[in-house]
Scaffold this active site. Structure first.
Site, PDB file in Angstrom:
ATOM      1  N   TYR A  92       0.844  -1.204   0.000  1.00 48.66           N
ATOM      2  CA  TYR A  92       0.000   0.000   0.000  1.00 48.66           C
ATOM      3  C   TYR A  92       0.881   1.258   0.000  1.00 48.66           C
ATOM      4  O   TYR A  92       0.639   2.191  -0.776  1.00 48.66           O
ATOM      5  CB  TYR A  92      -0.902  -0.053   1.235  1.00 48.66           C
ATOM      6  CG  TYR A  92      -1.839   1.111   1.417  1.00 48.66           C
ATOM      7  CD1 TYR A  92      -2.875   1.356   0.519  1.00 48.66           C
ATOM      8  CD2 TYR A  92      -1.722   1.949   2.532  1.00 48.66           C
ATOM      9  CE1 TYR A  92      -3.761   2.413   0.717  1.00 48.66           C
ATOM     10  CE2 TYR A  92      -2.600   2.998   2.734  1.00 48.66           C
ATOM     11  CZ  TYR A  92      -3.620   3.228   1.825  1.00 48.66           C
ATOM     12  OH  TYR A  92      -4.494   4.281   2.025  1.00 48.66           O
ATOM     13  N   ALA A 124       2.412   1.773  -3.440  1.00 52.00           N
ATOM     14  CA  ALA A 124       1.417   2.248  -4.416  1.00 52.00           C
ATOM     15  C   ALA A 124       1.141   3.727  -4.204  1.00 52.00           C
ATOM     16  O   ALA A 124       1.081   4.507  -5.159  1.00 52.00           O
ATOM     17  CB  ALA A 124       0.125   1.433  -4.286  1.00 52.00           C
TER      18      ALA A 124
HETATM   19  N1  LIG Z   1      -9.040   6.543   5.853  1.00 51.90           N
HETATM   20  C1  LIG Z   1      -7.757   6.830   5.964  1.00 51.90           C
HETATM   21  O1  LIG Z   1      -7.197   6.896   7.092  1.00 51.90           O
HETATM   22  C2  LIG Z   1      -6.931   7.100   4.728  1.00 51.90           C
HETATM   23  C3  LIG Z   1      -5.637   7.596   4.931  1.00 51.90           C
HETATM   24  C4  LIG Z   1      -4.850   7.877   3.831  1.00 51.90           C
HETATM   25  C5  LIG Z   1      -5.332   7.656   2.557  1.00 51.90           C
HETATM   26  N2  LIG Z   1      -6.588   7.155   2.389  1.00 51.90           N
HETATM   27  C6  LIG Z   1      -7.036   6.944   1.008  1.00 51.90           C
HETATM   28  O2  LIG Z   1      -8.208   7.699   0.798  1.00 51.90           O
HETATM   29  C7  LIG Z   1      -9.037   7.053  -0.172  1.00 51.90           C
HETATM   30  C8  LIG Z   1     -10.426   6.868   0.396  1.00 51.90           C
HETATM   31  O3  LIG Z   1     -10.326   6.104   1.584  1.00 51.90           O
HETATM   32  P1  LIG Z   1     -11.523   5.933   2.617  1.00 51.90           P
HETATM   33  O4  LIG Z   1     -10.898   5.908   3.957  1.00 51.90           O
HETATM   34  O5  LIG Z   1     -12.617   6.874   2.334  1.00 51.90           O
HETATM   35  O6  LIG Z   1     -11.925   4.434   2.257  1.00 51.90           O
HETATM   36  P2  LIG Z   1     -13.339   3.661   2.301  1.00 51.90           P
HETATM   37  O7  LIG Z   1     -14.237   4.253   3.323  1.00 51.90           O
HETATM   38  O8  LIG Z   1     -12.975   2.225   2.358  1.00 51.90           O
HETATM   39  O9  LIG Z   1     -13.946   3.999   0.844  1.00 51.90           O
HETATM   40  C9  LIG Z   1     -13.320   3.523  -0.296  1.00 51.90           C
HETATM   41  C10 LIG Z   1     -14.123   3.935  -1.508  1.00 51.90           C
HETATM   42  O10 LIG Z   1     -13.495   3.409  -2.679  1.00 51.90           O
HETATM   43  C11 LIG Z   1     -14.454   2.643  -3.396  1.00 51.90           C
HETATM   44  N3  LIG Z   1     -13.795   1.547  -4.078  1.00 51.90           N
HETATM   45  C12 LIG Z   1     -12.962   0.621  -3.534  1.00 51.90           C
HETATM   46  N4  LIG Z   1     -12.560  -0.260  -4.474  1.00 51.90           N
HETATM   47  C13 LIG Z   1     -13.161   0.117  -5.638  1.00 51.90           C
HETATM   48  C14 LIG Z   1     -13.163  -0.394  -6.940  1.00 51.90           C
HETATM   49  N5  LIG Z   1     -12.460  -1.478  -7.267  1.00 51.90           N
HETATM   50  N6  LIG Z   1     -13.899   0.231  -7.880  1.00 51.90           N
HETATM   51  C15 LIG Z   1     -14.636   1.333  -7.566  1.00 51.90           C
HETATM   52  N7  LIG Z   1     -14.662   1.874  -6.335  1.00 51.90           N
HETATM   53  C16 LIG Z   1     -13.941   1.269  -5.383  1.00 51.90           C
HETATM   54  C17 LIG Z   1     -15.450   2.186  -2.349  1.00 51.90           C
HETATM   55  O11 LIG Z   1     -16.712   1.949  -2.920  1.00 51.90           O
HETATM   56  P3  LIG Z   1     -17.383   0.521  -3.224  1.00 51.90           P
HETATM   57  O12 LIG Z   1     -16.996  -0.409  -2.142  1.00 51.90           O
HETATM   58  O13 LIG Z   1     -18.819   0.888  -3.288  1.00 51.90           O
HETATM   59  O14 LIG Z   1     -16.848   0.136  -4.563  1.00 51.90           O
HETATM   60  C18 LIG Z   1     -15.524   3.419  -1.471  1.00 51.90           C
HETATM   61  O15 LIG Z   1     -16.398   4.363  -2.043  1.00 51.90           O
HETATM   62  C19 LIG Z   1      -8.322   5.741  -0.522  1.00 51.90           C
HETATM   63  O16 LIG Z   1      -7.551   5.916  -1.690  1.00 51.90           O
HETATM   64  C20 LIG Z   1      -7.417   5.522   0.675  1.00 51.90           C
HETATM   65  O17 LIG Z   1      -6.303   4.743   0.326  1.00 51.90           O
HETATM   66  C21 LIG Z   1      -7.402   6.882   3.439  1.00 51.90           C
END
Ligand SMILES: NC(=O)c1ccc[n+]([C@@H]2O[C@H](COP(=O)([O-])OP(=O)(O)OC[C@H]3O[C@@H](n4cnc5c(N)ncnc54)[C@H](OP(=O)(O)O)[C@@H]3O)[C@@H](O)[C@H]2O)c1
Length: 253
Positions: free
Chosen positions: A157, A160
């Site tokens: 991760y 990436a």
């Molecule tokens: N939360 C954190 O602490 C954090 C920290 C740093 C970076 N991030 C990054 O921020 C971004 C959002 O994270 P989040 O925390 O909001 O995650 P989350 O709550 O798990 O949401 C992830 C989103 O991505 C969608 N998704 C996942 N796989 C997909 C696929 N193959 N095709 C289409 N949609 C897909 C999911 O929708 P469906 O399941 O409906 O497809 C969901 O809407 C990510 O890139 C994550 O790596 C998060």
């Protein structure tokens, strides 16, 4: 009062929940037409209903962003519905397992790269022509603080997300004269489903938050405000950069 994104069109991937949902909702409230992308149609319909209830415009595109046909479908449907594309937020992503590199299955490494890096590259390539044509282009690639230093047990991760930062720098340079900006948004620990497993145990949660100078989880809305800055003309002289929003985590020695 003038709204920041009036008349612009944005694609937000991963808009069904968490950070992407907050970004899409804020962009719509600021006047943007928003294309909502994720795999779950029902959840996207719910986000779209909230946006239209508040007077905004939303399009639901239920697709797996790793599918071959996804980039064309996302860009084609957005152009058909709204007639242009100005802002692309590559937010869908995440990490579904932890493992030391020594024993990690290579298939798991590849899956993480395809979701977080390859799908971002493919969607940018599909969207670049319309984004350039609009003259207000902004590409926002969501990275992570795991990109900024070693990420034990999450090397897949972290690598990436580090590649997303490098890709964004290269894009910023390549697109500098074309009226399209590209920046990375780098969240720290945010309270979403993705980090839910870290809140199932007090000791685990304490160990995460002890490293965060502000001693709390970030909220998706706080990341959305930073995304709005990067999407709008407020950041008109900013490209190829990373905006870190992490409660001070990455400043902690
Ligand atoms: N939360 C954190 O602490 C954090 C920290 C740093 C970076 N991030 C990054 O921020 C971004 C959002 O994270 P989040 O925390 O909001 O995650 P989350 O709550 O798990 O949401 C992830 C989103 O991505 C969608 N998704 C996942 N796989 C997909 C696929 N193959 N095709 C289409 N949609 C897909 C999911 O929708 P469906 O399941 O409906 O497809 C969901 O809407 C990510 O890139 C994550 O790596 C998060």
């Amino acid at each position: 009062m003038d709204r920041t994104l009036e008349g612009r069109t944005a694609v937000v991937t991963g808009a069904s929940r968490g950070i992407g949902r907050a970004i899409a909702t804020l962009f719509a409230a600021e006047g943007a037409n928003v294309a909502l992308v994720s795999r779950s149609r029902e959840a996207l319909d719910d986000v779209a209903a909230g946006i239209t209830r508040d007077g905004g415009q939303a399009l639901v595109i239920a697709v797996d962003i790793t599918a071959d046909e996804a980039p064309e479908e996302i860009v084609g449907s957005t152009l058909e519905a709204f007639g242009g594309l100005d802002i692309l937020v590559n937010n869908a992503g995440g990490n579904s397992f932890m493992a030391p590199l020594q024993t990690m299955r290579f298939s798991g490494w590849q899956k993480t790269m395809v979701l977080n890096l390859d799908s971002t590259v493919r969607l940018i390539q599909a969207a670049l022509a319309p984004i350039t044509a609009g003259g207000h282009g902004s590409i926002i690639n969501v990275s992570s603080v795991t990109a900024l230093r070693g990420s034990p047990l999450m090397s897949h991760y972290g690598a990436a997300k580090a590649a997303v930062v490098s890709l964004t720098q290269s894009l910023g340079v390549e697109l500098g004269e074309q009226g399209v900006r590209a920046n990375a948004l780098v969240p720290g620990w945010i309270e979403t489903d993705l980090t839910g497993f870290l809140r199932t145990d007090d000791a685990l949660e304490d160990s995460v938050l002890s490293r965060v100078p502000m001693k709390r989880w970030g909220r998706p809305e706080e990341i959305a405000q930073a995304a709005l800055f990067l999407a709008s003309d407020a950041s008109s002289f900013m490209t190829g950069q990373s905006l870190v929003v992490d409660g001070g985590l990455s400043a902690n020695p």
